[in-house]
Scaffold this motif. Structure first.
Motif, mmCIF file in Angstrom:
data_model
loop_
_atom_site.group_PDB
_atom_site.id
_atom_site.type_symbol
_atom_site.label_atom_id
_atom_site.label_comp_id
_atom_site.label_asym_id
_atom_site.label_seq_id
_atom_site.Cartn_x
_atom_site.Cartn_y
_atom_site.Cartn_z
ATOM 1 N N GLY A 1 0.818 -1.217 0.000
ATOM 2 C CA GLY A 1 0.000 0.000 0.000
ATOM 3 C C GLY A 1 0.851 1.265 0.000
ATOM 4 N N GLY A 2 1.887 1.257 0.823
ATOM 5 C CA GLY A 2 2.744 2.439 0.934
ATOM 6 C C GLY A 2 3.521 2.698 -0.345
ATOM 7 N N GLN A 3 3.997 1.619 -0.969
ATOM 8 C CA GLN A 3 4.730 1.781 -2.237
ATOM 9 C C GLN A 3 3.805 2.328 -3.326
ATOM 10 O OE1 GLN A 3 6.045 -2.245 -2.496
ATOM 11 N NE2 GLN A 3 7.904 -1.882 -1.276
ATOM 12 N N ALA A 4 2.564 1.794 -3.363
ATOM 13 C CA ALA A 4 1.620 2.265 -4.376
ATOM 14 C C ALA A 4 1.309 3.754 -4.161
ATOM 15 C CB ALA A 4 0.335 1.435 -4.335
ATOM 16 N N GLN A 5 1.178 4.165 -2.885
ATOM 17 C CA GLN A 5 0.924 5.581 -2.613
ATOM 18 C C GLN A 5 2.073 6.450 -3.107
ATOM 19 O OE1 GLN A 5 -1.632 7.078 -1.790
ATOM 20 N NE2 GLN A 5 -2.953 5.664 -0.737
ATOM 21 N N ARG A 6 3.293 5.947 -2.915
ATOM 22 C CA ARG A 6 4.454 6.699 -3.389
ATOM 23 C C ARG A 6 4.414 6.858 -4.901
ATOM 24 N NH1 ARG A 6 9.044 5.637 0.803
ATOM 25 N NH2 ARG A 6 7.633 4.839 2.372
ATOM 26 N N VAL A 7 4.018 5.779 -5.605
ATOM 27 C CA VAL A 7 3.918 5.867 -7.062
ATOM 28 C C VAL A 7 2.854 6.904 -7.440
ATOM 29 C CG1 VAL A 7 3.422 4.607 -9.197
ATOM 30 C CG2 VAL A 7 4.705 3.479 -7.355
ATOM 31 N N GLY A 8 1.750 6.912 -6.687
ATOM 32 C CA GLY A 8 0.691 7.893 -6.925
ATOM 33 C C GLY A 8 1.224 9.317 -6.790
ATOM 34 N N VAL A 9 2.047 9.540 -5.772
ATOM 35 C CA VAL A 9 2.617 10.871 -5.556
ATOM 36 C C VAL A 9 3.629 11.198 -6.667
ATOM 37 C CG1 VAL A 9 3.984 12.319 -3.990
ATOM 38 C CG2 VAL A 9 2.210 10.825 -3.054
ATOM 39 N N ALA A 10 4.444 10.189 -7.050
ATOM 40 C CA ALA A 10 5.414 10.393 -8.145
ATOM 41 C C ALA A 10 4.682 10.778 -9.423
ATOM 42 C CB ALA A 10 6.234 9.115 -8.366
ATOM 43 N N ARG A 11 3.564 10.106 -9.690
ATOM 44 C CA ARG A 11 2.812 10.415 -10.898
ATOM 45 C C ARG A 11 2.281 11.851 -10.859
ATOM 46 N NH1 ARG A 11 -2.483 7.091 -12.438
ATOM 47 N NH2 ARG A 11 -3.103 8.091 -10.491
ATOM 48 N N ALA A 12 1.818 12.269 -9.662
ATOM 49 C CA ALA A 12 1.304 13.639 -9.551
ATOM 50 C C ALA A 12 2.399 14.677 -9.799
ATOM 51 C CB ALA A 12 0.673 13.846 -8.172
ATOM 52 N N LEU A 13 3.642 14.330 -9.440
ATOM 53 C CA LEU A 13 4.756 15.273 -9.600
ATOM 54 C C LEU A 13 5.394 15.219 -10.986
ATOM 55 C CD1 LEU A 13 6.664 14.561 -6.246
ATOM 56 C CD2 LEU A 13 5.643 16.750 -6.854
ATOM 57 N N ALA A 14 5.007 14.208 -11.788
ATOM 58 C CA ALA A 14 5.802 13.838 -12.959
ATOM 59 C C ALA A 14 6.143 14.990 -13.899
ATOM 60 C CB ALA A 14 5.118 12.714 -13.730
ATOM 61 N N ALA A 15 5.148 15.751 -14.302
ATOM 62 C CA ALA A 15 5.427 16.779 -15.308
ATOM 63 C C ALA A 15 5.764 18.114 -14.657
ATOM 64 C CB ALA A 15 4.249 16.924 -16.257
ATOM 65 N N ASP A 16 6.181 18.057 -13.382
ATOM 66 C CA ASP A 16 6.583 19.254 -12.665
ATOM 67 C C ASP A 16 5.491 20.318 -12.685
ATOM 68 O OD1 ASP A 16 8.402 20.518 -11.088
ATOM 69 O OD2 ASP A 16 9.511 21.428 -12.739
ATOM 70 N N PRO A 17 4.280 19.947 -12.248
ATOM 71 C CA PRO A 17 3.182 20.918 -12.270
ATOM 72 C C PRO A 17 3.420 21.986 -11.215
ATOM 73 C CG PRO A 17 2.518 18.988 -11.023
ATOM 74 C CD PRO A 17 3.889 18.699 -11.577
ATOM 75 N N ASN A 18 2.830 23.152 -11.411
ATOM 76 C CA ASN A 18 3.000 24.207 -10.405
ATOM 77 C C ASN A 18 2.176 23.940 -9.159
ATOM 78 O OD1 ASN A 18 4.766 25.730 -11.886
ATOM 79 N ND2 ASN A 18 3.117 26.747 -13.010
ATOM 80 N N ILE A 19 1.108 23.174 -9.340
ATOM 81 C CA ILE A 19 0.159 22.971 -8.253
ATOM 82 C C ILE A 19 -0.030 21.487 -7.991
ATOM 83 C CG2 ILE A 19 -2.295 23.249 -7.628
ATOM 84 C CD1 ILE A 19 -2.238 25.839 -9.291
ATOM 85 N N LEU A 20 -0.095 21.130 -6.711
ATOM 86 C CA LEU A 20 -0.373 19.749 -6.330
ATOM 87 C C LEU A 20 -1.673 19.706 -5.548
ATOM 88 C CD1 LEU A 20 2.814 18.103 -4.788
ATOM 89 C CD2 LEU A 20 1.584 17.398 -6.837
ATOM 90 N N LEU A 21 -2.575 18.825 -5.963
ATOM 91 C CA LEU A 21 -3.813 18.617 -5.221
ATOM 92 C C LEU A 21 -3.768 17.198 -4.670
ATOM 93 C CD1 LEU A 21 -6.345 20.093 -7.833
ATOM 94 C CD2 LEU A 21 -5.212 21.286 -5.941
ATOM 95 N N MET A 22 -3.863 17.053 -3.364
ATOM 96 C CA MET A 22 -3.722 15.727 -2.770
ATOM 97 C C MET A 22 -4.894 15.442 -1.843
ATOM 98 S SD MET A 22 0.345 15.872 -2.024
ATOM 99 C CE MET A 22 0.759 14.198 -2.392
ATOM 100 N N ASP A 23 -5.636 14.389 -2.177
ATOM 101 C CA ASP A 23 -6.835 14.058 -1.415
ATOM 102 C C ASP A 23 -6.588 12.817 -0.567
ATOM 103 O OD1 ASP A 23 -9.357 13.771 -0.398
ATOM 104 O OD2 ASP A 23 -10.379 13.935 -2.333
ATOM 105 N N GLU A 24 -6.301 13.005 0.695
ATOM 106 C CA GLU A 24 -5.982 11.931 1.627
ATOM 107 C C GLU A 24 -5.038 10.908 0.998
ATOM 108 O OE1 GLU A 24 -8.592 10.894 4.565
ATOM 109 O OE2 GLU A 24 -10.307 12.034 3.808
#
Ligand SMILES: Nc1ncnc2c1ncn2[C@@H]1O[C@H](COP(=O)(O)OP(=O)(O)OP(=O)(O)O)[C@@H](O)[C@H]1O
Ligand SMILES: [Mg+2]
Length: 315
Positions: free
Chosen positions: A138-161
């Protein structure tokens, strides 16, 4: 950078979000906290237009989001959710590469970026890049989820729990990583949680929500010191407030420093500058110590922290 003015969202006769005002400055981590159903996720989803707002105005960098092409808007906003939303038939690398691919990055640039992000999140690329989501914890998958959110270096991050479903230790590790990454990349972030301790730890400012409204929007410190009403006070747990406040302070800001670093006394337990005063208090209680030495990363003793300094530092 992100501004909500009088924003509401209705589902039929339910008012999920009720005329809220909220400003999130550039580089800030705004944490929305509140009990289930209070409108946190709805607020987040209106910002990336997964949901339309029924009243008010949302702007990003001064521009009304309804006037921004929705695809462009979302490509500039990393979005991570509880349960990760990873594609099960795609490898970790392909999942992380989703947005860069949509943006038409070259294959080489994508590979480099994916490796960089997996490393940033403590997932060795040679081990994880070719795994499938079901092969991850579960923890590794969450990390991948966060990596994906950061991937294209967006200016804004939205994180829902994003750490919602994890055990306490994994959650603690991911919060530390989030703080570390935030120190490196300074993304404007809106982070949703119902865990007040997570909010106090990660936020530059917290917005406490209840029944679609924002009850208080302030720094963790100010919220702890002067909760706006009984609801906020209750959320903080009135008997825990002192300890929560001490958790916001660093040893490095309360200690006395030696004129010169010196050889450490190897017999005693010790503290680091980045430990919180809450951790320091716990170690002192355990050792029944009046004071403890503070060491730097290289192991040299750079000062001491006394019980009195915890008292003055935390109040
Ligand atoms: N698609 C929908 N249709 C109808 N009602 C909805 C919809 N989405 C949310 N709601 C309602 O809007 C309110 C706010 O929901 P929201 O998902 O924003 O809460 P939340 O604060 O994220 O809660 P949780 O902590 O449980 O995730 C709730 O009363 C919910 O039932
Ligand atoms: Mg939610």
């Amino acid at each position: 950078m992100i501004e909500l003015k009088g924003v509401s969202c209705r589902f039929g006769s339910t008012v999920a979000v009720d005329a809220i005002n909220l400003t999130v400055e550039t580089g800030e981590v705004c944490v929305l906290v509140g009990s289930s159903g209070c409108g946190k996720s709805t607020t987040l989803r209106m910002i990336n237009r997964l949901l339309p707002h029924s009243a008010g105005e949302i702007s990003v960098d001064g521009q009304d989001i309804r006037r921004i092409d929705v695809r462009k808007l979302r490509l500039n906003m990393g979005y991570a959710i509880q349960g990760t939303g990873l594609f099960p038939h795609w490898t970790v690398a392909r999942n992380v590469a989703l947005v860069p691919k949509l943006l038409g990055w070259s294959r080489d640039r994508i590979t480099t970026r994916v490796d960089e992000l997996l490393t940033l999140l403590g997932l060795a690329p040679e081990t994880f890049a070719n795994k499938y989501p079901e092969q991850l914890s579960g923890g590794q998958a969450q990390r991948v989820g966060v990596a994906r959110a950061l991937a294209a270096d967006p200016n804004i991050l939205l994180m829902d729990e994003p750490f919602g479903a994890l055990d306490a230790i994994t959650r603690d590790n991911l919060q530390n990583e989030m703080l570390r990454i935030q120190r490196q990349v300074h993304k404007t972030t809106v982070f949703v949680t119902h865990d007040i301790d997570e909010a106090l730890r990660l936020a530059t400012r917290i917005a406490v929500m209840d029944q679609g409204r924002i009850l208080q929007h302030d720094t963790p410190e100010n919220i702890l010191r002067s909760p706006a009403n009984a609801f906020v006070e209750n959320l903080l747990g009135s008997q825990d407030r002192g300890l929560k406040l001490s958790a916001l302070r660093r040893v490095g800001d309360a200690m006395s420093r030696h004129p010169q670093p010196c050889e450490p006394d190897l017999e005693t337990d010790w503290l680091s500058e980045d430990d919180s005063l809450r951790q320091a208090l716990s170690v002192m209680l355990w050792h029944e110590a009046e004071q403890l030495p503070v060491r730097d990363a290289g192991g040299a003793e750079i000062g001491v922290l006394s019980r009195d300094q915890i008292w003055t530092g935390a109040t």
